[in-house]
Scaffold this motif. Structure first.
Motif, mmCIF file in Angstrom:
data_model
loop_
_atom_site.group_PDB
_atom_site.id
_atom_site.type_symbol
_atom_site.label_atom_id
_atom_site.label_comp_id
_atom_site.label_asym_id
_atom_site.label_seq_id
_atom_site.Cartn_x
_atom_site.Cartn_y
_atom_site.Cartn_z
ATOM 1 N N LEU A 1 0.839 -1.206 0.000
ATOM 2 C CA LEU A 1 0.000 0.000 0.000
ATOM 3 C C LEU A 1 0.873 1.254 0.000
ATOM 4 N N ALA B 1 2.094 6.675 -6.823
ATOM 5 C CA ALA B 1 1.062 7.610 -7.281
ATOM 6 C C ALA B 1 1.516 9.038 -7.101
ATOM 7 N N LEU B 2 2.132 9.305 -5.960
ATOM 8 C CA LEU B 2 2.625 10.656 -5.702
ATOM 9 C C LEU B 2 3.707 11.037 -6.703
ATOM 10 N N GLY C 1 -3.540 -0.779 -4.936
ATOM 11 C CA GLY C 1 -2.460 -1.497 -4.276
ATOM 12 C C GLY C 1 -3.012 -2.571 -3.351
ATOM 13 N N GLY C 2 -4.079 -2.200 -2.649
ATOM 14 C CA GLY C 2 -4.693 -3.164 -1.742
ATOM 15 C C GLY C 2 -5.310 -4.339 -2.485
ATOM 16 N N ALA D 1 -2.601 -6.589 -3.937
ATOM 17 C CA ALA D 1 -1.936 -7.354 -2.884
ATOM 18 C C ALA D 1 -2.765 -8.584 -2.525
ATOM 19 N N LYS E 1 -5.448 15.107 -8.459
ATOM 20 C CA LYS E 1 -4.297 14.419 -7.868
ATOM 21 C C LYS E 1 -4.738 13.622 -6.655
ATOM 22 N N VAL F 1 4.133 9.894 -9.794
ATOM 23 C CA VAL F 1 3.563 10.158 -11.112
ATOM 24 C C VAL F 1 2.822 11.477 -11.107
ATOM 25 N N ALA F 2 2.081 11.716 -10.034
ATOM 26 C CA ALA F 2 1.244 12.917 -9.987
ATOM 27 C C ALA F 2 2.072 14.195 -9.947
ATOM 28 N N THR F 3 3.266 14.127 -9.362
ATOM 29 C CA THR F 3 4.016 15.351 -9.143
ATOM 30 C C THR F 3 5.173 15.552 -10.108
ATOM 31 N N LEU G 1 -6.409 10.530 -7.801
ATOM 32 C CA LEU G 1 -5.412 9.610 -8.345
ATOM 33 C C LEU G 1 -4.701 8.869 -7.227
ATOM 34 N N VAL G 2 -4.351 9.607 -6.180
ATOM 35 C CA VAL G 2 -3.634 8.994 -5.062
ATOM 36 C C VAL G 2 -4.516 7.962 -4.360
ATOM 37 N N ALA H 1 -4.770 4.849 -6.419
ATOM 38 C CA ALA H 1 -3.561 4.028 -6.367
ATOM 39 C C ALA H 1 -3.503 3.226 -5.077
ATOM 40 N N VAL H 2 -3.899 3.866 -4.000
ATOM 41 C CA VAL H 2 -3.900 3.164 -2.712
ATOM 42 C C VAL H 2 -4.851 1.987 -2.739
ATOM 43 N N GLY I 1 2.320 1.732 -3.399
ATOM 44 C CA GLY I 1 1.346 2.291 -4.337
ATOM 45 C C GLY I 1 1.176 3.780 -4.128
ATOM 46 N N LEU I 2 1.173 4.183 -2.862
ATOM 47 C CA LEU I 2 1.005 5.599 -2.523
ATOM 48 C C LEU I 2 2.171 6.413 -3.039
#
Lengths: 314, 332
Positions: free
Chosen positions: A7, A14-15, B15-16, B19, B4, A17-19, B7-8, B11-12, A10-11
């Motif tokens: 997790l 994402a950050l 990911g879950g 997994a 954004k 890519v976003a930034t 998007l975040v 993604a979270v 993934g976070l």
């Protein structure tokens, strides 16, 4: 714990890519697999012609019986050359090719094999591909030729790296190669960065990377870089799906970790022709990417030294 | 900003989900990703190990990267009639070497003028064929290393195999197929083919595997004087919708004439669902099949990675640290 790590990863991704506006979003521009590509069915492939006798004009057989005779003959010829009035040298100019040089300098274009014979030690690649010579090469021509450089007896015959053609030669001179090398990109689209360069590295315990890794999405189009022939298309646990192409200029490319390939061994390909789709098959992969290696005379070379279409080094 | 944030969050969540979906369905074994169907597959048994170096009892030389990924790994290996003895083509040190239990039994030196040799084969009368794929020469030598014949015209050839005492079959992509050649240098024919036809031949003809894509692999034979192939047996694998055959190879024959080959199937992500070795008689009857865990490598220039032994084992290789390893899979 594992789930937490995934997790968090993934976070972070994402950050990132976003930034980061500098990462080219190659995924959004990947075309789907081109289903209009010609497909040969198994049945069509295997209907065979009668295996008749094939003549190969270049086949040469040296038996044990005549080997000594051939060697003596060669020694005699070399001695006669040394006793001549001096070597004649010719510096290759852009646009030259061997039969042209033979015609202009030796009076007969069909004598080009003599140029190969005289220069095979200095430029071994002539044996494998006499079509490929480089501007700036200094060729030794038979005694009596016109030449454009004349040297006295006993001049040392300095080759470059003992005759090995390096990427530096291509960069310094204009090739007379007609294979189309340099006109096609290995993949489309080409991202804005390279994830792993050729050379020393330490990943999964491997200390030298014999190729270059291009970070592209699964399903990215992979191309032939010049005109050539497919010499391998198979699967191995390490490299996954892979394709090897031998180009008319003597180079070979090796693509691996592919999703699939749409060529077969023996196929002729043209510069820019799609040969595969990239993916993440095989071992030692950290994610979808295209690994490509470039080889000359069995040795790997830095792909950047022979193709200038890669993104700049970071 | 809202975009954004969405998007975040996405993604979270993904990911879950991922997994949960994949955590127990594949794992890394020998740096390869295997699906759960392969967790109980057979590991290979070590037959012998030979240290890298320059001495006669070594292989591979010393001038290579420390992990000996593929530069310097011996190009080819073949078992003898006694399956515990193995000929190794040590191209770097210019020698054909016979080893048993890691000990050098015989050493045939390869002359320098033959260059870098990429494959070899023995006939049953003491003649050896050597292939230099860079220059394109096939050298016929005797067991003292003396040259008998030099036949050119096989640049980029991948491998060669004796199909009879005086006849070779050469995998030559630039000739668009498999070339039949006598050791006197006479061209006897060309089987136009792609990578599916092998260089292994029996009385029935030249054998091949159609296994690149799709969910059905086919073992076939191309009769020696025939025009079309004959499918001997098919191997459907339709248990998973997105899993397809990605490749396979024929490994040769045992002393009873049974044919050995392997098939690999992966999903689109490259996770290996099947890596299976088969033993079949020449009528297509499957006598034995086992799932195996590979000893992975990155060596596309090697002519073969697994070879059938006369006693029914399948021989493979591995490179690790300072040694070159030979392993076997038992089909008993």
């Amino acid at each position: 714990m594992k789930k937490t790590c995934v997790l968090l990863s993934g976070l972070i991704l994402a950050l990132g890519v976003a930034t980061n506006p500098n990462l080219t979003n190659v995924c959004a521009t990947v075309d789907p697999f081109d289903e209009s590509a010609e497909v040969v069915t198994s049945e069509e492939k295997f209907v065979a012609e009668d295996p008749g006798e094939i003549e190969i004009e270049t086949a040469k057989v040296i038996t044990g019986e005549n080997k000594e005779e051939e060697e003596n003959k060669e020694e005699q010829e070399e001695q006669e050359k040394e006793e001549g009035s001096g070597t004649v040298e010719y510096t290759v100019k852009p646009g030259d090719f061997l039969s042209l040089i033979a015609g202009n300098q030796m009076g007969n274009s069909s004598r080009w094999p003599e140029i190969v014979e005289l220069n095979k030690d200095k430029y071994p690649s002539l044996l494998s591909n006499p079509n490929l010579i480089y501007a700036g090469w200094v060729l030794t021509l038979p005694t009596g030729s016109k030449g454009n450089t004349v040297t006295p007896n006993n001049t040392s015959n300095n080759g470059n790296n003992g005759g090995t053609v390096t990427g530096g030669v291509i960069a310094n001179g204009q090739s007379t190669d007609s294979s189309g090398w340099g006109s096609a990109s290995p993949c489309e689209p080409m991202p804005s960065w390279i994830s792993s360069e050729y050379g020393p590295r330490d990943l999964f315990g491997h200390s030298f990377h014999h190729g270059i890794d291009i970070p592209v999405c699964s399903g990215t189009r992979v191309n032939a870089m010049a005109n050539g022939t497919v010499i391998a298309a198979a699967f191995e646990p390490g490299g996954g799906n892979y394709v090897k192409i031998r180009y008319d200029n003597g180079y070979e490319t090796f693509y691996c970790h592919l999703q699939s390939f749409n060529v077969s061994v023996g196929d002729r390909v043209e510069a820019g022709q799609q040969v595969a789709l990239s993916d993440n098959t095989g071992q030692w992969t950290t994610g979808a990417h295209l690994h490509m290696g470039v080889y000359l005379n069995g040795q790997s070379v830095d792909p950047r030294s022979v193709y200038n279409g890669f993104p700049p080094k970071r | 900003m809202l975009k954004k944030t969405v998007l975040v969050l996405f993604a979270v969540l993904m990911g879950g989900v991922l997994a949960d979906a994949h955590e127990e369905e594949f794992k890394l074994i020998n740096h390869l990703r295997y699906y759960k169907t392969m967790y109980d597959a057979h590991e290979a048994d070590e037959l012998m190990r030979i240290p890298y170096g320059l001495k006669p009892e070594n292989v591979g030389g010393e001038d290579q990267d420390s992990k000996k990924e593929c530069q310097g790994v011996p190009m080819a290996f073949r078992p003898t009639e006694n399956s515990d003895e193995v000929w190794i083509l040590d191209s770097i040190n210019r020698g054909l070497k016979l080893f048993k239990s890691g000990k050098l039994l015989k050493h045939i030196k390869i002359k320098q003028e033959m260059g870098f040799i990429s494959d070899f084969a023995f006939n049953k009368k003491g003649k050896i064929a050597l292939l230099n794929q860079n220059v394109g020469n096939v050298y016929i030598i005797n067991d003292n290393g003396n040259l008998i014949k030099n036949i050119s015209g096989f640049q980029c050839a991948n491998s060669l195999e004796f199909v009879s005492e005086n006849t070779l079959l050469i995998d030559s992509p630039l000739s668009h197929g498999k070339v039949k050649l006598s050791i006197d240098g006479d061209l006897l024919g060309v089987y136009e083919s792609d990578q599916t036809l092998s260089v292994y031949s029996s009385e029935k003809g030249v054998w091949g595997l159609d296994c690149y894509g799709g969910q059905v692999a086919k073992l076939f034979v191309r009769p020696n004087n025939g025009k079309t192939i004959k499918v001997i047996v098919e191997f459907p694998y339709k248990d998973y919708e997105d899993v397809e055959y990605k490749g396979g190879n024929i490994y040769g024959f045992d002393k009873d004439g049974n044919i050995y080959f392997g098939l690999v199937a992966c999903n689109p992500e490259g996770i290996i669902y099947r890596d299976r070795i088969y033993k079949c008689n020449q009528n297509g009857e499957v006598l034995k099949e086992i799932d195996v865990l590979s000893k992975p490598f990155m060596s596309p220039n090697l002519p073969r990675h697994r070879v059938a032994c006369p006693d029914g084992r399948v021989l493979t290789f591995h490179s690790f640290e300072d040694n070159y390893y030979l392993y076997t899979y038992s089909m008993k």
